[in-house]
Motif scaffolding. Structure first.
Motif, PDB file in Angstrom:
ATOM      1  N   ASP A  12       0.808  -1.057  -0.149  1.00 30.10           N
ATOM      2  CA  ASP A  12      -0.011   0.150   0.050  1.00 30.10           C
ATOM      3  C   ASP A  12       0.944   1.301   0.141  1.00 30.10           C
ATOM      4  N   HIS A  13       2.082   1.108   0.370  1.00 33.37           N
ATOM      5  CA  HIS A  13       3.129   2.191   0.560  1.00 33.37           C
ATOM      6  C   HIS A  13       4.293   1.809  -0.406  1.00 33.37           C
ATOM      7  N   PRO A  14       4.218   1.735  -1.522  1.00 30.99           N
ATOM      8  CA  PRO A  14       5.574   1.189  -2.297  1.00 30.99           C
ATOM      9  C   PRO A  14       6.455   2.381  -2.536  1.00 30.99           C
ATOM     10  N   ILE A  15       7.811   1.830  -2.803  1.00 33.03           N
ATOM     11  CA  ILE A  15       8.943   2.547  -3.145  1.00 33.03           C
ATOM     12  C   ILE A  15       9.049   2.287  -4.434  1.00 33.03           C
ATOM     13  N   TRP A  16       9.515   3.497  -5.334  1.00 33.21           N
ATOM     14  CA  TRP A  16       9.843   3.402  -6.550  1.00 33.21           C
ATOM     15  C   TRP A  16      10.679   4.458  -6.831  1.00 33.21           C
ATOM     16  N   VAL A  17      11.376   4.517  -8.036  1.00 31.47           N
ATOM     17  CA  VAL A  17      12.485   5.364  -8.658  1.00 31.47           C
ATOM     18  C   VAL A  17      12.224   5.822  -9.915  1.00 31.47           C
ATOM     19  N   GLU A  18      12.079   7.274 -10.024  1.00 34.84           N
ATOM     20  CA  GLU A  18      11.970   7.745 -11.467  1.00 34.84           C
ATOM     21  C   GLU A  18      13.104   8.090 -11.820  1.00 34.84           C
ATOM     22  N   ILE A  19      13.589   7.820 -13.292  1.00 33.06           N
ATOM     23  CA  ILE A  19      14.782   8.309 -13.567  1.00 33.06           C
ATOM     24  C   ILE A  19      14.522   9.614 -14.694  1.00 33.06           C
ATOM     25  N   ASP A  20      15.246  10.920 -14.360  1.00 31.62           N
ATOM     26  CA  ASP A  20      15.135  11.989 -15.339  1.00 31.62           C
ATOM     27  C   ASP A  20      15.657  11.587 -16.423  1.00 31.62           C
ATOM     28  N   PRO A  21      14.825  11.918 -17.904  1.00 30.62           N
ATOM     29  CA  PRO A  21      15.399  11.264 -18.941  1.00 30.62           C
ATOM     30  C   PRO A  21      16.566  12.118 -19.622  1.00 30.62           C
ATOM     31  N   GLN A  22      16.714  13.459 -18.927  1.00 32.35           N
ATOM     32  CA  GLN A  22      17.683  14.383 -19.584  1.00 32.35           C
ATOM     33  C   GLN A  22      19.006  14.324 -18.667  1.00 32.35           C
ATOM     34  N   THR A  23      18.912  13.953 -17.462  1.00 30.12           N
ATOM     35  CA  THR A  23      20.157  14.084 -16.412  1.00 30.12           C
ATOM     36  C   THR A  23      20.366  12.688 -16.187  1.00 30.12           C
ATOM     37  N   ALA A  24      19.459  11.790 -16.248  1.00 27.98           N
ATOM     38  CA  ALA A  24      19.668  10.374 -15.685  1.00 27.98           C
ATOM     39  C   ALA A  24      19.844  10.101 -14.030  1.00 27.98           C
ATOM     40  N   GLU A  25      19.556  11.273 -13.521  1.00 26.07           N
ATOM     41  CA  GLU A  25      19.422  11.458 -12.053  1.00 26.07           C
ATOM     42  C   GLU A  25      18.205  10.801 -11.658  1.00 26.07           C
ATOM     43  N   PRO A  26      18.324   9.828 -10.583  1.00 18.13           N
ATOM     44  CA  PRO A  26      17.231   9.188  -9.851  1.00 18.13           C
ATOM     45  C   PRO A  26      16.248  10.077  -8.934  1.00 18.13           C
ATOM     46  N   SER A  27      15.017   9.983  -8.745  1.00 22.45           N
ATOM     47  CA  SER A  27      14.381  10.423  -7.852  1.00 22.45           C
ATOM     48  C   SER A  27      13.223   9.216  -7.185  1.00 22.45           C
ATOM     49  N   PRO A  28      13.878   9.035  -6.076  1.00 20.76           N
ATOM     50  CA  PRO A  28      12.933   8.033  -5.234  1.00 20.76           C
ATOM     51  C   PRO A  28      11.853   8.506  -4.482  1.00 20.76           C
ATOM     52  N   TYR A  29      10.843   7.641  -4.467  1.00 18.31           N
ATOM     53  CA  TYR A  29       9.380   8.001  -3.770  1.00 18.31           C
ATOM     54  C   TYR A  29       8.941   6.984  -2.989  1.00 18.31           C
TER      55      TYR A  29
END
Length: 180
Positions: free
Chosen positions: A117-134
């Protein structure tokens, strides 16, 4: 009470489904407006361009936060006020391992246990390849996982099929692909 007891107490509270939060989804106020309030990516709340210094006020506002689509609102039974959110309304700055579960603490002092119900996921910025974890805090509200907490997750991570994963309460969450 020692620190472990405190963490277990937090874990018990975090495991309950939004106990103690107002029923914002049930409120249908007649008055709607936009206000000059913004939550910055670092979790700082601003009103009319100035940071809100009172932590208790920010914590209170966070309990009446509602997201509909891409819009965020502060809602009460009598009014619904649209605010701006730069990224996520919360920042999960700390993480602890308690009884095989990952317990996050947000910038407003709330606690959330990573789960289905409270998952962790990571989005990657397509331009910088920097991860943003949530992590999902409640319903469709998420927290950006702070850098030090994310590094802690990486440290606890294990390789599974070429990916770095962490586990919490039997659930597995992917942090990213491992480079060869």
């Amino acid at each position: 009470m020692n620190k472990a007891d405190d963490l277990l107490s937090l874990l018990e509270k975090a495991g309950k489904d939004e106990q103690g939060l107002p029923p914002v989804e049930q409120w249908k106020p007649q008055r709607h407006a936009d206000i000059d309030m913004r939550i910055a990516r670092d979790g700082t709340w601003y009103y009319e361009g100035s940071p809100i210094q009172r932590e208790r006020m920010v914590a209170l506002f966070s309990t009446i936060l509602l997201r509909e689509g891409e819009d965020y609102f502060l809602i009460t039974p009598v009014e619904k006020l649209r605010i701006q959110v730069d990224d996520a309304p919360f920042v999960a700055g700390e993480v602890q391992q308690v009884d095989g579960k990952l317990v996050f603490t947000t910038n407003v002092g709330s606690h959330v246990v990573a789960s289905g119900d409270h998952p962790i996921w990571v989005e990657i910025d397509p331009q910088t390849a920097e991860p943003s974890p949530y992590i999902t805090v409640r319903k469709n509200l998420r927290a950006l996982i702070g850098r030090s907490a994310f590094y802690q997750l990486i440290d606890w991570g294990k390789e599974v099929d070429g990916k770095l994963v962490v586990e919490s309460g039997g659930e597995r969450f992917e942090l990213g692909a491992l480079e060869e």
